[in-house]
Design an enzyme around this catalytic site. Sequence first.
Site, PDB file in Angstrom:
ATOM      1  N   ALA A  14      49.368  77.617  25.430  1.00 41.01           N
ATOM      2  CA  ALA A  14      50.275  76.490  25.247  1.00 41.01           C
ATOM      3  C   ALA A  14      49.390  75.283  24.983  1.00 41.01           C
ATOM      4  O   ALA A  14      48.357  75.122  25.630  1.00 41.01           O
ATOM      5  CB  ALA A  14      51.098  76.269  26.505  1.00 41.01           C
ATOM      6  N   HIS A  69      52.481  81.556  35.149  1.00 42.41           N
ATOM      7  CA  HIS A  69      51.511  82.601  34.834  1.00 42.41           C
ATOM      8  C   HIS A  69      51.749  83.799  35.734  1.00 42.41           C
ATOM      9  O   HIS A  69      51.658  83.679  36.950  1.00 42.41           O
ATOM     10  CB  HIS A  69      50.074  82.097  35.059  1.00 42.41           C
ATOM     11  CG  HIS A  69      49.553  81.308  33.911  1.00 42.41           C
ATOM     12  ND1 HIS A  69      48.710  81.811  32.973  1.00 42.41           N
ATOM     13  CD2 HIS A  69      49.796  80.036  33.538  1.00 42.41           C
ATOM     14  CE1 HIS A  69      48.429  80.894  32.072  1.00 42.41           C
ATOM     15  NE2 HIS A  69      49.076  79.800  32.392  1.00 42.41           N
ATOM     16  N   TYR A  84      40.134  74.689  35.595  1.00 45.15           N
ATOM     17  CA  TYR A  84      40.572  73.610  36.493  1.00 45.15           C
ATOM     18  C   TYR A  84      41.080  74.113  37.844  1.00 45.15           C
ATOM     19  O   TYR A  84      41.275  73.331  38.769  1.00 45.15           O
ATOM     20  CB  TYR A  84      41.645  72.723  35.825  1.00 45.15           C
ATOM     21  CG  TYR A  84      42.917  73.441  35.426  1.00 45.15           C
ATOM     22  CD1 TYR A  84      43.841  73.879  36.364  1.00 45.15           C
ATOM     23  CD2 TYR A  84      43.189  73.682  34.086  1.00 45.15           C
ATOM     24  CE1 TYR A  84      44.992  74.544  35.988  1.00 45.15           C
ATOM     25  CE2 TYR A  84      44.342  74.335  33.696  1.00 45.15           C
ATOM     26  CZ  TYR A  84      45.240  74.773  34.659  1.00 45.15           C
ATOM     27  OH  TYR A  84      46.374  75.436  34.283  1.00 45.15           O
ATOM     28  N   GLU A  85      41.292  75.424  37.939  1.00 49.99           N
ATOM     29  CA  GLU A  85      41.712  75.970  39.233  1.00 49.99           C
ATOM     30  C   GLU A  85      40.531  76.106  40.189  1.00 49.99           C
ATOM     31  O   GLU A  85      40.707  76.477  41.349  1.00 49.99           O
ATOM     32  CB  GLU A  85      42.387  77.332  39.032  1.00 49.99           C
ATOM     33  CG  GLU A  85      43.715  77.216  38.297  1.00 49.99           C
ATOM     34  CD  GLU A  85      44.333  78.569  38.000  1.00 49.99           C
ATOM     35  OE1 GLU A  85      44.915  79.166  38.922  1.00 49.99           O
ATOM     36  OE2 GLU A  85      44.235  79.037  36.843  1.00 49.99           O
ATOM     37  N   HIS A 111      42.307  79.559  35.063  1.00 47.99           N
ATOM     38  CA  HIS A 111      41.750  78.419  34.334  1.00 47.99           C
ATOM     39  C   HIS A 111      40.562  77.812  35.076  1.00 47.99           C
ATOM     40  O   HIS A 111      40.472  77.894  36.303  1.00 47.99           O
ATOM     41  CB  HIS A 111      42.818  77.328  34.146  1.00 47.99           C
ATOM     42  CG  HIS A 111      44.011  77.781  33.374  1.00 47.99           C
ATOM     43  ND1 HIS A 111      45.033  78.476  33.974  1.00 47.99           N
ATOM     44  CD2 HIS A 111      44.332  77.663  32.063  1.00 47.99           C
ATOM     45  CE1 HIS A 111      45.947  78.770  33.051  1.00 47.99           C
ATOM     46  NE2 HIS A 111      45.547  78.292  31.889  1.00 47.99           N
ATOM     47  N   ASN A 141      54.411  70.439  23.432  1.00 54.33           N
ATOM     48  CA  ASN A 141      54.723  69.013  23.581  1.00 54.33           C
ATOM     49  C   ASN A 141      53.899  68.250  22.561  1.00 54.33           C
ATOM     50  O   ASN A 141      52.871  68.750  22.104  1.00 54.33           O
ATOM     51  CB  ASN A 141      54.373  68.536  25.006  1.00 54.33           C
ATOM     52  CG  ASN A 141      52.930  68.831  25.369  1.00 54.33           C
ATOM     53  OD1 ASN A 141      52.547  69.988  25.564  1.00 54.33           O
ATOM     54  ND2 ASN A 141      52.130  67.798  25.429  1.00 54.33           N
ATOM     55  N   MET A 163      43.724  73.579  27.575  1.00 56.14           N
ATOM     56  CA  MET A 163      42.775  73.713  28.678  1.00 56.14           C
ATOM     57  C   MET A 163      42.244  75.139  28.841  1.00 56.14           C
ATOM     58  O   MET A 163      41.816  75.523  29.929  1.00 56.14           O
ATOM     59  CB  MET A 163      43.458  73.288  29.990  1.00 56.14           C
ATOM     60  CG  MET A 163      44.142  71.929  29.930  1.00 56.14           C
ATOM     61  SD  MET A 163      45.144  71.628  31.396  1.00 56.14           S
ATOM     62  CE  MET A 163      45.997  70.128  30.922  1.00 56.14           C
ATOM     63  N   SER A 164      42.313  75.903  27.773  1.00 55.25           N
ATOM     64  CA  SER A 164      41.895  77.308  27.926  1.00 55.25           C
ATOM     65  C   SER A 164      41.280  77.831  26.641  1.00 55.25           C
ATOM     66  O   SER A 164      40.849  77.065  25.790  1.00 55.25           O
ATOM     67  CB  SER A 164      43.114  78.163  28.302  1.00 55.25           C
ATOM     68  OG  SER A 164      44.020  78.219  27.205  1.00 55.25           O
ATOM     69  N   HIS A 214      54.361  69.561  32.986  1.00 55.34           N
ATOM     70  CA  HIS A 214      54.244  71.023  32.904  1.00 55.34           C
ATOM     71  C   HIS A 214      55.599  71.685  32.658  1.00 55.34           C
ATOM     72  O   HIS A 214      55.673  72.736  32.034  1.00 55.34           O
ATOM     73  CB  HIS A 214      53.607  71.551  34.197  1.00 55.34           C
ATOM     74  CG  HIS A 214      53.289  73.019  34.170  1.00 55.34           C
ATOM     75  ND1 HIS A 214      52.477  73.593  33.205  1.00 55.34           N
ATOM     76  CD2 HIS A 214      53.670  74.038  34.982  1.00 55.34           C
ATOM     77  CE1 HIS A 214      52.377  74.902  33.431  1.00 55.34           C
ATOM     78  NE2 HIS A 214      53.092  75.201  34.498  1.00 55.34           N
ATOM     79  N   SER A 239      50.424  80.252  29.232  1.00 52.39           N
ATOM     80  CA  SER A 239      51.512  79.607  29.976  1.00 52.39           C
ATOM     81  C   SER A 239      52.887  79.864  29.369  1.00 52.39           C
ATOM     82  O   SER A 239      53.140  79.505  28.222  1.00 52.39           O
ATOM     83  CB  SER A 239      51.326  78.081  29.991  1.00 52.39           C
ATOM     84  OG  SER A 239      50.147  77.730  30.627  1.00 52.39           O
TER      85      SER A 239
HETATM   86  N1  HPA Z   1      47.380  68.774  26.824  1.00 53.51           N
HETATM   87  C1  HPA Z   1      46.560  69.702  27.319  1.00 53.51           C
HETATM   88  N2  HPA Z   1      46.929  70.949  27.558  1.00 53.51           N
HETATM   89  C2  HPA Z   1      48.200  71.288  27.287  1.00 53.51           C
HETATM   90  C3  HPA Z   1      49.118  70.362  26.778  1.00 53.51           C
HETATM   91  C4  HPA Z   1      48.675  69.029  26.539  1.00 53.51           C
HETATM   92  O1  HPA Z   1      49.437  68.162  26.085  1.00 53.51           O
HETATM   93  N3  HPA Z   1      50.294  71.020  26.615  1.00 53.51           N
HETATM   94  C5  HPA Z   1      50.087  72.298  27.013  1.00 53.51           C
HETATM   95  N4  HPA Z   1      48.818  72.463  27.423  1.00 53.51           N
END
Ligand code: HPA
Length: 278
Positions: A114, A62, A86-87, A84, A239, A215-216, A253, A31
Amino acid sequence: MTDIHATIEQAVALIRSRTALQPQIGLVLGSGLGGLADTLDNRVVIPYADIPGWPRSTVHGHHGNLVIGHLEGQVVACQQGRAHFYEGYSQQEVTYPIRVMHALGIQTVILTNAAGGLNTRYRVGDLMLLKDHINFVGMVGNNPLMGPNDDRVGPRFLGMVQTYDRDLRLKARSVAAEAGITLHEGVYVCLSGPNFETPAEIRMLRTIGGDAVGMSTVHEVLVARHAGMRVMAISGITNEGIDDPDTTLETNHEEVLEAGKVLVPRLTAVLRGMLRAL
Ligand code: HPA
């Protein structure tokens, strides 16, 4: 069911029809981190849509290209963006690009993502080298290695102790130190998403030893290791995990993509240094 091997062969044939370059190293750019692919010399850009069987990301931030070219004296194949779980793709579908990279003759993969920071010492814009992971998605039965095992590719029961290559980690640490870039080393927790974590989840993930959450990556790592590839992975902390439900803050996001702007130059410096060192 279509034979995955036949589709992989078609994908390899398509890629070979576009470039005579033989990539040795695969890069997966997550990302907001795809910019590095635009800097390859003699690059050939192959849209994912052109490659048989290749899943496409629907996520903003992406790109959807396989970019092959020269970087720091190496021939690399960059996945500019990834699909991903989740998609709605299966674990097998999201890891198909790793299988294609392996079939192309790539022996080393460097994955990026990320991630949210769990470790309270981590700040937005920091990098974390993965030294281990916790695979929540796999633990609940979503594992790309499920199903009949192809013994020609790898073992039925894959050992996971030597997952993140020690030599590569050593190199990454010295490259980062030389460049004056902070590179933490820690445990990545893989969740399915697409929602971010609740404060209680953040506190739990910290307690069980997680340093970053995303998530990856982990399913790709499983497939790469199953095929015997050398693996390195780096998270960009976009973050900080929020552990207090009474806060007015919210994870989103946009901040993930925004932090990518700070992360790209640092990540680029480490990745370029790694390629020079390999
Ligand atoms: N959680 C999960 N996936 C992420 C995050 C998060 O805080 N930041 C970027 N990808």
